[in-house]
Design a protein around this motif. Structure first.
Motif, PDB file in Angstrom:
ATOM      1  N   GLU A  28     -74.703   1.624 -75.712  1.00 49.44           N
ATOM      2  CA  GLU A  28     -75.572   2.104 -74.623  1.00 49.44           C
ATOM      3  C   GLU A  28     -77.040   2.072 -75.058  1.00 49.44           C
ATOM      4  O   GLU A  28     -77.920   1.664 -74.296  1.00 49.44           O
ATOM      5  N   ALA A  29     -77.302   2.475 -76.296  1.00 49.35           N
ATOM      6  CA  ALA A  29     -78.675   2.418 -76.823  1.00 49.35           C
ATOM      7  C   ALA A  29     -79.161   0.967 -76.870  1.00 49.35           C
ATOM      8  O   ALA A  29     -80.308   0.673 -76.523  1.00 49.35           O
ATOM      9  N   ARG A  30     -78.280   0.066 -77.299  1.00 52.22           N
ATOM     10  CA  ARG A  30     -78.648  -1.364 -77.372  1.00 52.22           C
ATOM     11  C   ARG A  30     -79.054  -1.887 -76.004  1.00 52.22           C
ATOM     12  O   ARG A  30     -80.063  -2.579 -75.856  1.00 52.22           O
ATOM     13  N   VAL A  31     -78.274  -1.525 -74.974  1.00 49.72           N
ATOM     14  CA  VAL A  31     -78.547  -1.999 -73.610  1.00 49.72           C
ATOM     15  C   VAL A  31     -79.846  -1.379 -73.078  1.00 49.72           C
ATOM     16  O   VAL A  31     -80.696  -2.084 -72.532  1.00 49.72           O
ATOM     17  N   HIS A  32     -80.012  -0.071 -73.253  1.00 53.01           N
ATOM     18  CA  HIS A  32     -81.218   0.619 -72.764  1.00 53.01           C
ATOM     19  C   HIS A  32     -82.492  -0.013 -73.329  1.00 53.01           C
ATOM     20  O   HIS A  32     -83.481  -0.175 -72.626  1.00 53.01           O
ATOM     21  N   HIS A  33     -82.457  -0.335 -74.629  1.00 53.89           N
ATOM     22  CA  HIS A  33     -83.677  -0.788 -75.309  1.00 53.89           C
ATOM     23  C   HIS A  33     -83.713  -2.297 -75.538  1.00 53.89           C
ATOM     24  O   HIS A  33     -84.680  -2.801 -76.117  1.00 53.89           O
ATOM     25  N   ASN A  34     -82.658  -3.008 -75.087  1.00 52.82           N
ATOM     26  CA  ASN A  34     -82.578  -4.464 -75.291  1.00 52.82           C
ATOM     27  C   ASN A  34     -82.837  -4.806 -76.767  1.00 52.82           C
ATOM     28  O   ASN A  34     -83.721  -5.584 -77.109  1.00 52.82           O
ATOM     29  N   LEU A  35     -82.030  -4.203 -77.642  1.00 58.90           N
ATOM     30  CA  LEU A  35     -82.255  -4.297 -79.081  1.00 58.90           C
ATOM     31  C   LEU A  35     -81.724  -5.594 -79.667  1.00 58.90           C
ATOM     32  O   LEU A  35     -80.680  -6.096 -79.260  1.00 58.90           O
ATOM     33  N   SER A  36     -82.423  -6.091 -80.683  1.00 55.83           N
ATOM     34  CA  SER A  36     -81.917  -7.206 -81.487  1.00 55.83           C
ATOM     35  C   SER A  36     -80.749  -6.698 -82.331  1.00 55.83           C
ATOM     36  O   SER A  36     -80.560  -5.484 -82.485  1.00 55.83           O
ATOM     37  N   PRO A  37     -79.937  -7.598 -82.907  1.00 57.38           N
ATOM     38  CA  PRO A  37     -78.804  -7.138 -83.726  1.00 57.38           C
ATOM     39  C   PRO A  37     -79.216  -6.221 -84.883  1.00 57.38           C
ATOM     40  O   PRO A  37     -78.591  -5.186 -85.113  1.00 57.38           O
ATOM     41  N   VAL A  38     -80.286  -6.575 -85.618  1.00 58.76           N
ATOM     42  CA  VAL A  38     -80.655  -5.744 -86.766  1.00 58.76           C
ATOM     43  C   VAL A  38     -81.237  -4.404 -86.301  1.00 58.76           C
ATOM     44  O   VAL A  38     -81.012  -3.363 -86.934  1.00 58.76           O
ATOM     45  N   ALA A  39     -81.930  -4.398 -85.166  1.00 59.32           N
ATOM     46  CA  ALA A  39     -82.436  -3.130 -84.607  1.00 59.32           C
ATOM     47  C   ALA A  39     -81.280  -2.266 -84.121  1.00 59.32           C
ATOM     48  O   ALA A  39     -81.301  -1.036 -84.264  1.00 59.32           O
ATOM     49  N   THR A  40     -80.242  -2.898 -83.551  1.00 61.20           N
ATOM     50  CA  THR A  40     -79.049  -2.156 -83.115  1.00 61.20           C
ATOM     51  C   THR A  40     -78.373  -1.497 -84.311  1.00 61.20           C
ATOM     52  O   THR A  40     -77.974  -0.327 -84.250  1.00 61.20           O
ATOM     53  N   ALA A  41     -78.233  -2.261 -85.410  1.00 62.32           N
ATOM     54  CA  ALA A  41     -77.581  -1.724 -86.604  1.00 62.32           C
ATOM     55  C   ALA A  41     -78.372  -0.546 -87.176  1.00 62.32           C
ATOM     56  O   ALA A  41     -77.803   0.488 -87.536  1.00 62.32           O
ATOM     57  N   ALA A  42     -79.696  -0.704 -87.241  1.00 59.86           N
ATOM     58  CA  ALA A  42     -80.544   0.360 -87.799  1.00 59.86           C
ATOM     59  C   ALA A  42     -80.498   1.611 -86.927  1.00 59.86           C
ATOM     60  O   ALA A  42     -80.226   2.721 -87.409  1.00 59.86           O
ATOM     61  N   LEU A  43     -80.756   1.442 -85.632  1.00 61.26           N
ATOM     62  CA  LEU A  43     -80.763   2.605 -84.738  1.00 61.26           C
ATOM     63  C   LEU A  43     -79.359   3.190 -84.627  1.00 61.26           C
ATOM     64  O   LEU A  43     -79.192   4.413 -84.598  1.00 61.26           O
ATOM     65  N   GLY A  44     -78.339   2.324 -84.590  1.00 67.30           N
ATOM     66  CA  GLY A  44     -76.951   2.804 -84.489  1.00 67.30           C
ATOM     67  C   GLY A  44     -76.566   3.690 -85.651  1.00 67.30           C
ATOM     68  O   GLY A  44     -75.925   4.727 -85.475  1.00 67.30           O
ATOM     69  N   ARG A  45     -76.976   3.304 -86.851  1.00 66.73           N
ATOM     70  CA  ARG A  45     -76.679   4.138 -88.027  1.00 66.73           C
ATOM     71  C   ARG A  45     -77.392   5.488 -87.930  1.00 66.73           C
ATOM     72  O   ARG A  45     -76.807   6.530 -88.225  1.00 66.73           O
ATOM     73  N   LEU A  46     -78.672   5.452 -87.523  1.00 66.47           N
ATOM     74  CA  LEU A  46     -79.429   6.713 -87.443  1.00 66.47           C
ATOM     75  C   LEU A  46     -78.901   7.609 -86.315  1.00 66.47           C
ATOM     76  O   LEU A  46     -78.842   8.829 -86.466  1.00 66.47           O
TER      77      LEU A  46
END
Length: 292
Positions: A28-46
Motif C-alpha cells: 500500500e505504501a509502494r502504491v501511495h508513493h509510487n516507490l522504486s524497488p529499492v525505495a520500497t525495500a527501505a521504507l518497507g523495512r522501516l
C-alpha cells in the motif's frame, strides 16, 4: 496473509519478542508513493520496524517517529506509528534507482551515511528522543544498534521485503527479540546460537512462515509463549479539515497571496501522497478564519 503483529515472551519472561507480517501495508505504501524497488525495500523495512516498536508502547495516545537523515540518494525516510498497529511513512526521493548489490536491493547504498532518530511522544512535557549513527544503512542492524546504545536493551532485529518481478511486493515482515537484564547466560547462549542458524526474514516469509513460526525458529528450545496478536496496517489520519487548519496556521498574509494568484492550489499529504485541492473561494473562507 493478513498483516499482523505477534507479541511473545520466552525462557520464563527472560526474553520478549515481536514478529510481524507486513506485505499488504508495504505494498500500500509502494502504491501511495509510487516507490522504486529499492525505495520500497527501505521504507518497507522501516515501516515494519516502526509497527513493532509502536506496539511496544503502553498508552493509547503514545506515538513513535523513526526518522533517518542520510547522505545517500534516497535523501531520508520518516515513519510514524501508534500503539494500535497503525503505521505510515514516506521517503524523500521515491524514485531512487540503484544497481543490485550481491543480487539484492542495495538499501545500504540508497541510504549512505547518516543518523537514525527515534522520537517517542508519551504525553510528557518533552518527547523522548534518541539518536544513533547508521551502522550499515540496512535498517535492521541500525535498529539493533539503537536498542543497544540508546535504550541499553540487547536486541536482535530482522527485517525483510521481497519484491516480485513486476516490482510489486511479494512479502514483507520481521522480528525484534530483546533480552531482559536478568537473562541467564545459558539462555543468552542458546538465543545467539539460534540467531546464527536462522535463514533470512525474506526466505522464511517466502516459504509461507507466519510471525509465530518465525519466532518459533528464533526462540527454538526457549519455551516460546505468544501473549497476543494485533492487526497492523498502513493508515494515514490526514483529512481536508486537518489540511485546512494547516493552511489557516500559515497566516492571513500568505493565504492572501495565494488568492491573489487566482488559481486553485493543491496540498499533498507527505505521509500518504493524497492531494487536497482548494479553490480560490475556499481560500477566501480560510482567510476569514485566519483573521479571526
Amino acid at each position: 496473509m493478513e498483516d499482523y503483529i505477534v507479541r511473545a515472551s520466552a525462557a520464563g519472561a527472560q526474553i520478549r519478542a515481536f514478529a510481524a507480517t507486513t506485505g499488504n501495508l508495504v505494498e500500500e505504501a509502494r502504491v501511495h508513493h509510487n516507490l522504486s524497488p529499492v525505495a520500497t525495500a527501505a521504507l518497507g523495512r522501516l515501516l515494519t520496524g516502526g509497527s513493532m516498536m509502536g506496539s511496544m508502547m503502553k498508552n493509547d495516545t503514545d506515538m513513535l517517529t523513526l526518522q533517518i537523515q542520510c547522505g545517500g540518494p534516497i535523501g531520508g525516510l520518516t515513519v510514524t506509528a501508534d500503539t494500535k498497529g497503525n503505521v505510515k511513512g514516506y521517503v524523500n526521493n521515491p524514485e531512487v534507482m540503484l544497481p543490485p548489490k550481491n543480487g539484492k536491493l542495495d538499501v545500504g547504498g540508497a541510504l549512505g551515511a547518516g543518523f537514525l532518530n527515534v522520537i517517542k511522544d508519551m504525553g510528557l512535557k518533552e518527547p523522548y528522543s534518541g539518536q544513533t549513527i547508521l551502522q550499515t544503512g540496512e535498517i535492521a542492524e541500525d535498529l539493533t544498534y539503537y536498542f543497544a546504545t540508546s535504550e541499553q536493551v540487547p536486541s536482535s532485529v530482522g527485517l525483510g521485503v521481497l519484491m516480485n518481478h513486476d516490482n510489486t511486493v511479494n512479502c514483507a515482515g520481521g522480528f525484534i527479540v530483546q533480552v531482559m537484564p536478568f537473562v541467564e547466560e545459558a539462555v543468552l547462549e542458546k538465543l545467539e546460537e539460534n540467531i546464527k542458524k536462522i535463514r533470512s526474514v525474506t526466505e522464511m516469509l517466502k516459504d509461507g512462515h507466519t510471525p509465530e513460526e518465525m519466532l518459533a525458529q528464533v526462540l527454538e528450545g526457549l519455551d516460546l509463549e505468544v501473549t497476543d496478536t494485533l492487526p497492523t496496517r498502513f493508515y494515514c489520519n490526514c483529512s481536508k479539515e486537518r489540511i485546512e487548519k494547516a493552511i489557516i496556521s500559515i497566516g492571513a498574509k500568505d493565504i492572501q497571496e495565494m488568492i491573489d494568484d487566482g488559481k486553485e492550489i493543491e496540498v499533498k499529504c507527505h505521509f500518504c501522497n493524497t492531494s487536497y485541492p482548494f479553490s480560490v473561494e475556499e481560500l477566501k473562507e480560510l482567510l476569514k478564519k485566519a483573521r479571526r
